[in-house]
Design a protein around this motif. Structure first.
Motif, PDB file in Angstrom:
ATOM      1  N   GLY A 156       0.841  -1.757  -0.598  1.00 36.24           N
ATOM      2  CA  GLY A 156      -0.141  -0.295   0.045  1.00 36.24           C
ATOM      3  C   GLY A 156       1.389   1.295  -0.117  1.00 36.24           C
ATOM      4  O   GLY A 156      -0.124   2.392   0.120  1.00 36.24           O
ATOM      5  N   THR A 157       2.061   1.063   0.116  1.00 40.72           N
ATOM      6  CA  THR A 157       2.851   2.490   0.290  1.00 40.72           C
ATOM      7  C   THR A 157       3.004   2.579  -1.218  1.00 40.72           C
ATOM      8  O   THR A 157       2.936   3.252  -2.723  1.00 40.72           O
ATOM      9  CB  THR A 157       4.510   2.724   0.743  1.00 40.72           C
ATOM     10  N   ASP A 158       2.604   4.114  -1.567  1.00 35.46           N
ATOM     11  CA  ASP A 158       2.790   5.442  -2.424  1.00 35.46           C
ATOM     12  C   ASP A 158       4.536   5.039  -2.723  1.00 35.46           C
ATOM     13  O   ASP A 158       4.841   5.950  -2.121  1.00 35.46           O
ATOM     14  CB  ASP A 158       2.515   6.821  -2.289  1.00 35.46           C
TER      15      ASP A 158
ATOM     16  N   ALA B 148       7.582  -2.741  -4.731  1.00 35.70           N
ATOM     17  CA  ALA B 148       7.487  -1.191  -5.073  1.00 35.70           C
ATOM     18  C   ALA B 148       7.948  -0.365  -6.541  1.00 35.70           C
ATOM     19  O   ALA B 148       9.211  -1.347  -6.292  1.00 35.70           O
ATOM     20  CB  ALA B 148       7.113  -0.429  -3.909  1.00 35.70           C
ATOM     21  N   GLY B 149       7.449   0.172  -6.673  1.00 37.07           N
ATOM     22  CA  GLY B 149       8.511   1.038  -7.629  1.00 37.07           C
ATOM     23  C   GLY B 149       9.626   0.550  -8.737  1.00 37.07           C
ATOM     24  O   GLY B 149       8.394  -0.875  -9.670  1.00 37.07           O
ATOM     25  N   GLU B 150      10.394   0.375  -9.564  1.00 36.66           N
ATOM     26  CA  GLU B 150      10.702  -0.057 -10.831  1.00 36.66           C
ATOM     27  C   GLU B 150      11.646  -0.999 -10.175  1.00 36.66           C
ATOM     28  O   GLU B 150      12.292  -1.006  -9.353  1.00 36.66           O
ATOM     29  CB  GLU B 150      10.984   1.082 -11.745  1.00 36.66           C
ATOM     30  N   LYS B 151      11.637  -2.241 -11.796  1.00 33.47           N
ATOM     31  CA  LYS B 151      12.999  -2.678 -11.314  1.00 33.47           C
ATOM     32  C   LYS B 151      13.969  -2.510 -12.039  1.00 33.47           C
ATOM     33  O   LYS B 151      14.212  -1.878 -13.338  1.00 33.47           O
ATOM     34  CB  LYS B 151      12.813  -4.412 -12.361  1.00 33.47           C
ATOM     35  N   ILE B 152      15.421  -2.796 -11.708  1.00 36.07           N
ATOM     36  CA  ILE B 152      16.409  -2.014 -11.918  1.00 36.07           C
ATOM     37  C   ILE B 152      17.792  -2.572 -12.509  1.00 36.07           C
ATOM     38  O   ILE B 152      17.829  -3.517 -12.219  1.00 36.07           O
ATOM     39  CB  ILE B 152      17.323  -1.279 -11.329  1.00 36.07           C
TER      40      ILE B 152
END
Length: 239
Positions: free
Chosen positions: A115-117, A186-190
């Motif tokens: 649920g983290t933005d 969360a966020g993008e894969k790098i």
């Protein structure tokens, strides 16, 4: 019969004398690559790979615990023979130590509480001395970086709200999520080739090219005979 027994004894003794002893160092709080069990033994993917290589090389392997950010210095000072510890092969590290061919492909990602933005994430936890720490510091200056000797400490801090996310190697993060269900990717894969594109390697002192060559030959053999795949399935396949 006595001559046969004597011959067997001599062969066994000769093997024992000629067997190579290889000491490995690793930072054992990095599951599934390396961690300690309830008996205090270091186990994991890297340990099984090292043991498989030593079997092919007819060598005796031992393992010791060492802080991750002290591994390269320990190799340079010849305090141990090799390090297998989820260590990414980078140009900066290659100037200090020798590496085998990659034994594992690596890529990186973030995890945070469900649920983290992610647009509001400010503080990122990383392991000290790693390529993941270097990447965030150099490529993501918008984040505040908090470095940990162990990911276990980072896990406690994210649970208690002292950091917003953890950045690291995907198999390690998968293991964290399995054990801590309130976390998720969360966020993008790098997949930045400068930091993570060369895979993980076994490192040794610059003067020990012979050992690196032996490791590389053994890596080829365990891939060909299926042992590598068995170890991979044991530790990396989702259950």
């Amino acid at each position: 019969m006595k001559k046969l027994l004597l011959s067997t004894l001599l062969i066994t003794t000769a093997f024992a004398v000629s067997a190579k002893d290889i000491s490995f160092a690793m930072e054992p709080t990095y599951p599934p690559f390396e961690f300690t069990n309830e008996k205090g033994e270091i186990i994991g993917f890297d340990v099984d790979i090292a043991n498989a290589l030593c079997k092919e090389m007819q060598a005796n392997c031992t393992f010791k615990s060492q802080a991750f950010d002290a591994l390269i210095q320990g190799l340079k000072q010849k305090r141990f023979d090799a390090s297998i510890s989820g260590m990414g092969i980078t140009e900066a590290r290659k100037k200090q130590v020798l590496f085998t061919e990659p034994y594992f492909s690596s890529s990186a990602a973030f995890i945070a509480k469900k649920g983290t933005d992610f647009a509001k994430v400010k503080t990122i936890g990383v392991q000290n001395g790693t390529t993941y720490q270097n990447y965030i510091i150099k490529e993501k200056p918008e984040y505040e970086v908090k470095a940990y000797a162990s990911f276990q400490d980072a896990l406690l801090d994210i649970q208690n709200g002292r950091i917003d996310a953890i950045f690291g190697d995907i198999p390690v993060l998968v293991d964290m999520i399995k054990k801590t269900p309130e976390l998720a990717f969360a966020g993008e894969k790098i997949d930045n080739k400068t930091y993570f594109g060369n895979g993980l390697g076994i490192a040794a002192n610059k003067a020990n090219q012979e050992l690196i060559d032996e490791f590389n030959q053994a890596l080829i053999k365990i891939r060909q005979n299926g042992e590598y795949q068995k170890i991979y399935d044991k530790w990396m396949t989702a259950k």
